[in-house]
Design a protein around this motif. Structure first.
Motif, PDB file in Angstrom:
ATOM      1  N   ARG A   2       0.837  -1.197   0.000  1.00  0.00           N
ATOM      2  CA  ARG A   2       0.000   0.000   0.000  1.00  0.00           C
ATOM      3  C   ARG A   2       0.873   1.249   0.000  1.00  0.00           C
ATOM      4  N   ILE A   3       0.814   1.998  -1.103  1.00  0.00           N
ATOM      5  CA  ILE A   3       1.551   3.248  -1.256  1.00  0.00           C
ATOM      6  C   ILE A   3       0.576   4.396  -1.065  1.00  0.00           C
ATOM      7  N   PRO A   4       0.772   5.272  -0.071  1.00  0.00           N
ATOM      8  CA  PRO A   4      -0.179   6.368   0.151  1.00  0.00           C
ATOM      9  C   PRO A   4      -0.429   7.217  -1.074  1.00  0.00           C
ATOM     10  N   GLN A   5       0.628   7.485  -1.867  1.00  0.00           N
ATOM     11  CA  GLN A   5       0.459   8.337  -3.043  1.00  0.00           C
ATOM     12  C   GLN A   5      -0.437   7.696  -4.097  1.00  0.00           C
ATOM     13  N   ILE A   6      -0.544   6.346  -4.063  1.00  0.00           N
ATOM     14  CA  ILE A   6      -1.448   5.663  -4.994  1.00  0.00           C
ATOM     15  C   ILE A   6      -2.853   5.581  -4.399  1.00  0.00           C
ATOM     16  N   ASP A   7      -2.918   5.206  -3.132  1.00  0.00           N
ATOM     17  CA  ASP A   7      -4.212   4.974  -2.485  1.00  0.00           C
ATOM     18  C   ASP A   7      -5.072   6.227  -2.431  1.00  0.00           C
ATOM     19  N   ILE A   8      -4.473   7.385  -2.198  1.00  0.00           N
ATOM     20  CA  ILE A   8      -5.239   8.636  -2.036  1.00  0.00           C
ATOM     21  C   ILE A   8      -4.843   9.647  -3.109  1.00  0.00           C
ATOM     22  N   ASN A   9      -4.636   9.157  -4.298  1.00  0.00           N
ATOM     23  CA  ASN A   9      -4.177  10.025  -5.385  1.00  0.00           C
ATOM     24  C   ASN A   9      -5.326  10.903  -5.899  1.00  0.00           C
ATOM     25  N   PRO A  10      -5.159  12.222  -5.870  1.00  0.00           N
ATOM     26  CA  PRO A  10      -6.227  13.121  -6.348  1.00  0.00           C
ATOM     27  C   PRO A  10      -6.512  12.958  -7.837  1.00  0.00           C
ATOM     28  N   LEU A  11      -5.541  12.454  -8.593  1.00  0.00           N
ATOM     29  CA  LEU A  11      -5.781  12.230 -10.021  1.00  0.00           C
ATOM     30  C   LEU A  11      -6.826  11.143 -10.226  1.00  0.00           C
ATOM     31  N   ARG A  12      -6.877  10.197  -9.299  1.00  0.00           N
ATOM     32  CA  ARG A  12      -7.918   9.170  -9.374  1.00  0.00           C
ATOM     33  C   ARG A  12      -9.294   9.787  -9.119  1.00  0.00           C
ATOM     34  N   ILE A  25      -7.841  17.962 -17.562  1.00  0.00           N
ATOM     35  CA  ILE A  25      -8.123  17.965 -16.128  1.00  0.00           C
ATOM     36  C   ILE A  25      -9.230  18.953 -15.799  1.00  0.00           C
ATOM     37  N   GLU A  26      -9.168  20.149 -16.378  1.00  0.00           N
ATOM     38  CA  GLU A  26     -10.188  21.167 -16.128  1.00  0.00           C
ATOM     39  C   GLU A  26     -11.558  20.709 -16.631  1.00  0.00           C
ATOM     40  N   GLN A  27     -11.595  20.058 -17.764  1.00  0.00           N
ATOM     41  CA  GLN A  27     -12.860  19.554 -18.298  1.00  0.00           C
ATOM     42  C   GLN A  27     -13.483  18.536 -17.359  1.00  0.00           C
ATOM     43  N   ASN A  28     -12.652  17.627 -16.835  1.00  0.00           N
ATOM     44  CA  ASN A  28     -13.170  16.619 -15.908  1.00  0.00           C
ATOM     45  C   ASN A  28     -13.674  17.253 -14.619  1.00  0.00           C
ATOM     46  N   LYS A  29     -12.942  18.245 -14.098  1.00  0.00           N
ATOM     47  CA  LYS A  29     -13.375  18.923 -12.868  1.00  0.00           C
ATOM     48  C   LYS A  29     -14.733  19.588 -13.063  1.00  0.00           C
ATOM     49  N   ALA A  30     -14.882  20.280 -14.175  1.00  0.00           N
ATOM     50  CA  ALA A  30     -16.149  20.964 -14.448  1.00  0.00           C
ATOM     51  C   ALA A  30     -17.290  19.965 -14.583  1.00  0.00           C
ATOM     52  N   GLN A  31     -17.044  18.856 -15.255  1.00  0.00           N
ATOM     53  CA  GLN A  31     -18.069  17.833 -15.430  1.00  0.00           C
ATOM     54  C   GLN A  31     -18.479  17.222 -14.093  1.00  0.00           C
ATOM     55  N   VAL A  42     -22.165   9.634 -12.064  1.00  0.00           N
ATOM     56  CA  VAL A  42     -21.322   9.487 -13.244  1.00  0.00           C
ATOM     57  C   VAL A  42     -20.248   8.452 -12.919  1.00  0.00           C
ATOM     58  N   GLU A  43     -19.796   7.743 -13.903  1.00  0.00           N
ATOM     59  CA  GLU A  43     -18.776   6.713 -13.699  1.00  0.00           C
ATOM     60  C   GLU A  43     -17.633   6.945 -14.678  1.00  0.00           C
ATOM     61  N   LEU A  44     -16.425   7.169 -14.131  1.00  0.00           N
ATOM     62  CA  LEU A  44     -15.244   7.374 -14.963  1.00  0.00           C
ATOM     63  C   LEU A  44     -14.351   6.140 -14.914  1.00  0.00           C
ATOM     64  N   PRO A  45     -13.786   5.735 -16.062  1.00  0.00           N
ATOM     65  CA  PRO A  45     -12.957   4.509 -16.107  1.00  0.00           C
ATOM     66  C   PRO A  45     -11.768   4.561 -15.139  1.00  0.00           C
ATOM     67  N   LEU A  46     -11.163   5.739 -14.979  1.00  0.00           N
ATOM     68  CA  LEU A  46      -9.951   5.857 -14.149  1.00  0.00           C
ATOM     69  C   LEU A  46     -10.241   5.811 -12.658  1.00  0.00           C
ATOM     70  N   TRP A  47     -11.506   5.702 -12.257  1.00  0.00           N
ATOM     71  CA  TRP A  47     -11.787   5.487 -10.838  1.00  0.00           C
ATOM     72  C   TRP A  47     -11.434   4.054 -10.434  1.00  0.00           C
ATOM     73  N   VAL A  60     -18.049  10.405  -5.466  1.00  0.00           N
ATOM     74  CA  VAL A  60     -17.318  11.670  -5.539  1.00  0.00           C
ATOM     75  C   VAL A  60     -18.285  12.835  -5.321  1.00  0.00           C
ATOM     76  N   THR A  61     -17.914  13.676  -4.353  1.00  0.00           N
ATOM     77  CA  THR A  61     -18.709  14.880  -4.069  1.00  0.00           C
ATOM     78  C   THR A  61     -17.968  16.119  -4.568  1.00  0.00           C
ATOM     79  N   GLU A  62     -18.682  17.255  -4.547  1.00  0.00           N
ATOM     80  CA  GLU A  62     -18.051  18.501  -4.969  1.00  0.00           C
ATOM     81  C   GLU A  62     -16.894  18.868  -4.054  1.00  0.00           C
TER      82      GLU A  62
END
Length: 488
Positions: A2-12, A25-31, A42-47, A60-62
């Motif tokens: 378990r790597i913290p940077q992977i487990d809680i990665n904001p990119l995920r 990134i901005e497009q995904n945030k707005a969506q 909504v369901e994103l593949p990278l989740w 995922v919440t605002e």
């Protein structure tokens, strides 16, 4: 793993790749914000919700989107999270889509097989991350060597986080991980990463011991017990760099010093039962041998040693000279005593030579394999009996003696002479104490004088040629003693 940077990665959370553009990134945030506000799912593949190697992904919440955005607002923070998240290759979009589809269904092995068929950077990076999550060091070493080729800094930053999270990398046998790196240059870099990790942990341990309240017996005892567990990092440093390395020598002496201080503070706080005080004194004297006389704190440490010595006689521990650094030893009668091991073994060996000269029998010698990396030196137990090796009747005595000296000089690790090898096994204790070495030399000088007198008596008899031959052999054995004693 378990790597913290992977487990809680904001990119995920944002559902983007590590190499996605800022626009993406901005497009995904707005969506995500828009869907969160109206309560639409909504369901994103990278989740990667179905990938059990990752922690479960909540809805995922605002607020989560806002937090994720702030976590990558600074370039250094973003680089750190990018380092530990999956990438994509625009020219191989279909292949990537298939890989991440398999990961979403938790078909990790199938996804790895597809990635192994590719040689592009994105495939190597993704395979490396999956290998880390699977704790597969064979793949970690192979993928890291390829993925970070020509970029040592990225290799160090990545592997530093990996070894911090790896149980194997934090164990005393972490040196075994080096065997997975086939290339010598990468193995050397990995050695630096592992050593640095153990150094940081040792620094933390020593700092903790320094700041344990000196008036709290419970915390002092707990700190000592924890140090006994965490000394695995000291053993690891030895296994990685060698027992004679400066880094191991430094931390060994600092560790012994802080344990002596901790034990002294613990001993002076409250009355204990006799067996508890005997334990405290025994532990103190065990670690005292690693305290160096040129240490700036040596005067105060010496006063602690004096106090411990004053406690010993009252509880059946015997008395110690203030100049002695005590190590467990073996007397010739096989009892466990305090003093110098090496002269006792040499005396026993010479007695055997005299016995052989008189026509003693022989037994098959037991082979003793001394491993330099064996850290049993931290377990100061000693055998309770001595079984001296025998020499075949037809063996040339001069060649036998020459072979002994040669083995000491060449550092041969396999000895047919059981007790002589035990003497060599004690050499790491000799090098830490000047007074110990002096006592060894004094005992050896005394032994040489007495043995020389015995040689003269044998020589004066001149009863037969065999007596003269044995006298010459004994003289030659005595000449090898300085080599034996000075060997490190």
């Amino acid at each position: 793993m378990r790597i913290p940077q992977i487990d809680i990665n904001p990119l995920r959370v944002l559902g983007v790749y590590a190499n996605s553009t800022l626009r993406e990134i901005e497009q995904n945030k707005a969506q995500l914000r828009a869907f969160a506000r109206v309560g639409q799912k909504v369901e994103l593949p990278l989740w990667l919700r179905g990938l059990t190697l990752l922690p479960p992904m909540p809805n995922v919440t605002e607020e989560m989107v806002t937090q994720a955005q702030s976590q990558i607002s600074l370039q250094d923070d973003r680089d750190n999270y990018v380092r530990f998240w999956f990438e994509h290759n625009e020219s191989l979009a279909k292949e990537d889509e298939q890989v991440f589809s398999l990961l979403c269904n938790n078909q990790v092995d199938e996804a790895c097989q597809l990635l192994q068929q590719r040689t592009d950077h994105a495939a190597l990076k993704n395979l490396l991350l999956l290998s880390v999550l699977k704790d597969d060091w064979t793949q970690i070493a192979d993928c890291a060597s390829k993925c970070f080729e020509g970029d040592l800094m990225e290799f160090r930053l990545f592997m530093d986080a990996v070894v911090k999270a790896s149980d194997r990398a934090n164990g005393e046998d972490s040196n075994q991980l080096l065997d997975y790196f086939n290339d010598e240059s990468w193995r050397a870099e990995m050695l630096k990463v592992l050593t640095n990790n153990h150094k940081q942990l040792m620094e933390g341990l020593l700092e903790h011991l320094k700041h344990v309240p000196a008036d709290n017996a419970k915390l002092l005892k707990r700190a000592y017990d924890k140090a006994m567990v965490d000394r695995k990092h000291l053993i690891a440093i030895c296994n990685l760099n060698g027992e004679e390395s400066l880094i191991h020598q430094f931390y060994l002496c600092e560790f012994g010093k802080m344990l002596c201080i901790t034990l002294y503070r613990y001993a002076t706080l409250q009355p204990y039962h006799a067996h508890e005080l005997r334990w405290i004194c025994a532990e103190f004297l065990t670690w005292w041998i690693f305290v160096k006389e040129d240490d700036p704190d040596y005067p105060s440490l010496r006063s602690m040693h004096t106090y411990i010595n004053s406690v010993l006689p009252r509880y059946g521990g015997g008395s110690r000279s203030n100049d002695d650094r005590v190590t467990p030893t073996i007397n010739i009668d096989g009892k466990d005593n305090d003093g110098c091991t090496i002269p006792a073994v040499i005396i026993a060996f010479l007695i055997f030579i005299f016995a052989f000269s008189s026509g003693g029998g022989s037994k098959k010698a037991k082979t003793y394999d001394y491993n330099r990396n064996n850290m049993s030196r931290y377990n100061f137990s000693v055998p309770q009996s001595i079984q001296m090796p025998q020499i075949p009747q037809d063996y040339d005595m001069n060649k036998f003696i020459d072979s002994i000296a040669n083995r000491y000089i060449t550092g041969d690790m396999h000895y047919d002479i059981n007790e002589v090898s035990k003497m060599i096994a004690q050499r790491q204790l000799m090098q830490y104490s000047e007074s110990y070495r002096k006592r060894v030399q004094q005992s050896a000088d005394s032994l040489t004088q007495k043995s020389s007198e015995a040689v003269k008596k044998v020589d004066s008899l001149k009863t037969n040629a065999d007596a003269l031959k044995n006298a010459d052999s004994l003289k030659k054995l005595l000449e090898t003693l300085p080599t034996v004693i000075e060997y490190k």
